[in-house]
Every structure is written in C-alpha cells, then in structure tokens.
Design a protein around this motif. Sequence first.
Motif, short mmCIF file in Angstrom:
data_model
loop_
_atom_site.label_atom_id
_atom_site.label_comp_id
_atom_site.label_asym_id
_atom_site.label_seq_id
_atom_site.Cartn_x
_atom_site.Cartn_y
_atom_site.Cartn_z
N ARG A 16 -10.17 -0.79 4.79
CA ARG A 16 -11.40 -0.54 4.04
C ARG A 16 -12.32 -1.74 4.15
NH1 ARG A 16 -10.38 0.51 -1.76
NH2 ARG A 16 -9.10 -1.34 -1.53
N SER A 29 -19.13 1.01 0.67
CA SER A 29 -17.75 0.93 1.11
C SER A 29 -17.50 1.93 2.23
CB SER A 29 -16.77 1.21 -0.05
OG SER A 29 -16.91 2.54 -0.52
N HIS A 31 -13.90 3.63 4.55
CA HIS A 31 -12.45 3.81 4.46
C HIS A 31 -11.96 4.51 5.72
CE1 HIS A 31 -8.96 6.39 3.40
NE2 HIS A 31 -8.61 5.42 2.59
#
Length: 469
Positions: A16, A29, A31
């Motif tokens: 991540r 973010s 992932h």
Amino acid sequence: MNPLTLIIDQGTHATRALAFDTDGQVQASAHCPLALQRLSADRVEQDAAEIAVSLRQVITEVLADDVVRQAGIAQAGLASQRSSVAAWDRITGEPLAPLLSWQDRRAAAWLTQFEEYIPIIKEKTGLPLSPHYGASKLRWLLDHVPAVQQARQDGRLAFGPFASFLLAHLLRGQPFLVDHANANRTQLWHIDYRDWDPWLLDLFGIPGDLLPACRPIVHEYGLMALADVPVTAVNGDQNAAVYALGQPERGTAVINLGTGAFVLVSTGRRRIRHPALLSGLTASDTLAGEYTLEGTVNGAGSALSWAGEAWGISDISARLDEWLARPEEPPVFLNSIGGLGSPFWRPGPEPAIVGEGEPWQWVTAVAESILFLLQANLDEMRAAGVTISRLRVSGGLAQSGQLCQRLADLSGCVVYRPQETEATARGAAWLAAGRPSHWPELQPGQQFDPRSNKALMDRYWRFRELMGL
C-alpha cells in the motif's frame, strides 16, 4: 495544504501507499493485493518480482492523485514485513529466488546445530535462535538455489532483509542499504553496536560482503526513483506501529493483531534483557536508539485462516463478533499454527480442539487462543518489572469489539482501539516527517474496560496446561 508525507507499507498480503497530511490523516491511498504460497507447514514464499511491480503501481497511483499533485510530497518512508529475506541480481535488480516469508521455517533442523550458542546469540541480537529469522533462510538460499550460487560466483549477488530489496527498487541508483530494525531480524546484527556482527556471520556462514550496508531507521536514504522525494525513514512494520499516535505513553503496550500478533513495549534508551522475549529497536539515528521489549504470536489471523480451511468454515471475520457474543462456553484450541513464538520458542503440539462444541465454538476457541498466547507474553513482561496498564490495539482482528473486550478481561488492562486503523503507516509517517509534536487523533477511539471473567481465566490456565506451558 502543506506538502504531504508518502508512506509505502509493504505487508504480507498487500502493498500500500498512503499520503499523510501534517495532522497524520490519510489524503490519498492505493492498495495492491499479493499472493502467498504456503507450500507446506514450514515453507512459505512470495513472488518478489510481483511485490516489486506492486511497489511501483501503488506509488504511481498515489502520485497521480489530484490532492497529492496539488499539495506535493515533502518526504517518504517505508515500512516492511520483518524477518522475510530476498536474493537478487545486484546489477539488474531481478530476483534470484522467491521471497522466503517471515513465516517460513524450512531451515529449522539445520539451525539446531547452534543450540549451544543460544545465550551468546540472544545477548548479541536480542533474539532467540529461531528459523523465523533471516540467518538460516539466507544460508538456505546459498546452499540450495543454483541461481544464487551462480550470481555469487559472478560477483552479482545481493541478498538480505526484504527491506533492502525494496529499497533497491524504491530509490535511484539501486543502493544496497537496510535499516536497523530489519537488519536486526536477520539474527546477524548486533543490537548494541548496530551493525553486522563478525562472530555471527562466521557462525552461520554468511559472507558479510553479500549483505547491505546498515543505516539508522531515521536517515536520508536517497531520492525515490519515481519522484524527487527523499526517503527519510525505513522501519519494520510492527516497530513503526508503536508511533501511530506519536511518542507512546509510559505503561502502554502496543498490540497488532494481524496475520501474526505482536506486543511491544517501548523501554526508551534502555535495553531490557529477557531470556524468552525479544529486544529490538523502534527508532534510531546516528547517535542513539530507542529499544523495545517484544512478544510474538505466530498464529493470529493465520490461525483463523487455518481454521476456515481445515474445518470448511467461511466468512469467519464477518461472523466472529456474533459468535464471541454467544453465552455458550467454547472448548480450548491448541494453537501451534506457525510454531510457538515467545516466550516458548518450540513447535508445540499438533493443532487440535480439546472439548465439545459446534464449529462456531471451535472458531471462538481459536480466537481465544490468540489472546491466551498474548497474555503469556504480557505475564512475562510484567514479571520482568515492566509496567503495563494500558493496551493499544490495531490490525484487522482488532476490529472485533468482542475480542478487544476479552483481551481487557484477560489482561486486567484498559484496551484502547484508535479510530485510525493505519497504525504501521501512520507511525512510519510520524518518523519520516521528523517526529512532529502535533500528531493529533482527530476522532477518539473506543475504550474497553476490564471486567471480571472467571470462565475466561479458567480457560486460559487450562490452555497453558494443555499446551505444556
């Protein structure tokens, strides 16, 4: 908005990237899930090339985010899974073998020849002799992988903690470096001198010139390959989590409930020596280090995964709270998944249910066994004179309120679960950003106060008896 701090959190099941603002809040973010190959009970691998690709993917995605493009990135940090090792071509960066996971124990039999040296190894490294750590895995790569042997003959071999492989792919120029925290988990590194130990290298037959140069956890590692951003901190995942809320309070033990479970207590500039617990570093610079006392449980989330596969039970994580809330008393589960970690350091009995119950009660017993193993470590810490009055929990299993309440009841401590769940990444960001005094919790977490629970305590002591503890 002020410039952000970019963190790469490279874990067992995912890579991540997260961008934190100056309040420690995530603004962007990305992932990327990862595969784990469990070839046998003792052989656990991952594809290092897949992880290298995931590293570039998540960084590129976060850098392209509109908020990040507007604010910019001031600095970056890396937190990685500890005790995993890799071997790669120093010129091309290509892996020469699979990543050997921190869960891997394939060289356990080979390691037994060094048992007479356990006290010396423990004093130098802060670690017990264990196949979970890097030394035996690195030696296995040298002894059993032809590509590694050929690269060594050609002068192209680089190997060491997985963090060093990640740094080679993260930074410009593919430097061959590793931080103190991840170097420590090789069992080749002296915790007080903070460098590779010649005696240990000779003992395990690991040439020091094949290992990366050691650097402090807080250090200018170089510029990222994908951006003009300096990497200013590198740490192990559990070590970084200690700083999720900034400098930890005295008397607080930090527990992460993930694939494994780990309990860490900061001991400041003082190293506490304990025969069955681990010593490590949560932070270091060129002048000093901050020590921690640590206990480790190998079978946490991995034990529940094992239960789901072995017993054909689906959706355990979604139903765990419901099952834990039922009044029927569960049986006891002998949890030796991955081998017993601290403070026992042995394989343990075969995993088994002792007592009667339905399948949901078996799962409850597995969940309680994780807490029982954590409690055994807390008992050892307190016996060593460490004050523990509060537990701060994080990780996927910490989302179970019923499990948190049982932990409070068993330990007799207040259990605090922050609203912010990104403990590893947030702690790494705090270090990379220069340990700012302003690192607030914008929303309060949930507190679980201990209650009297005689039946739970009885099962704990029954568990210890059945496990031969």
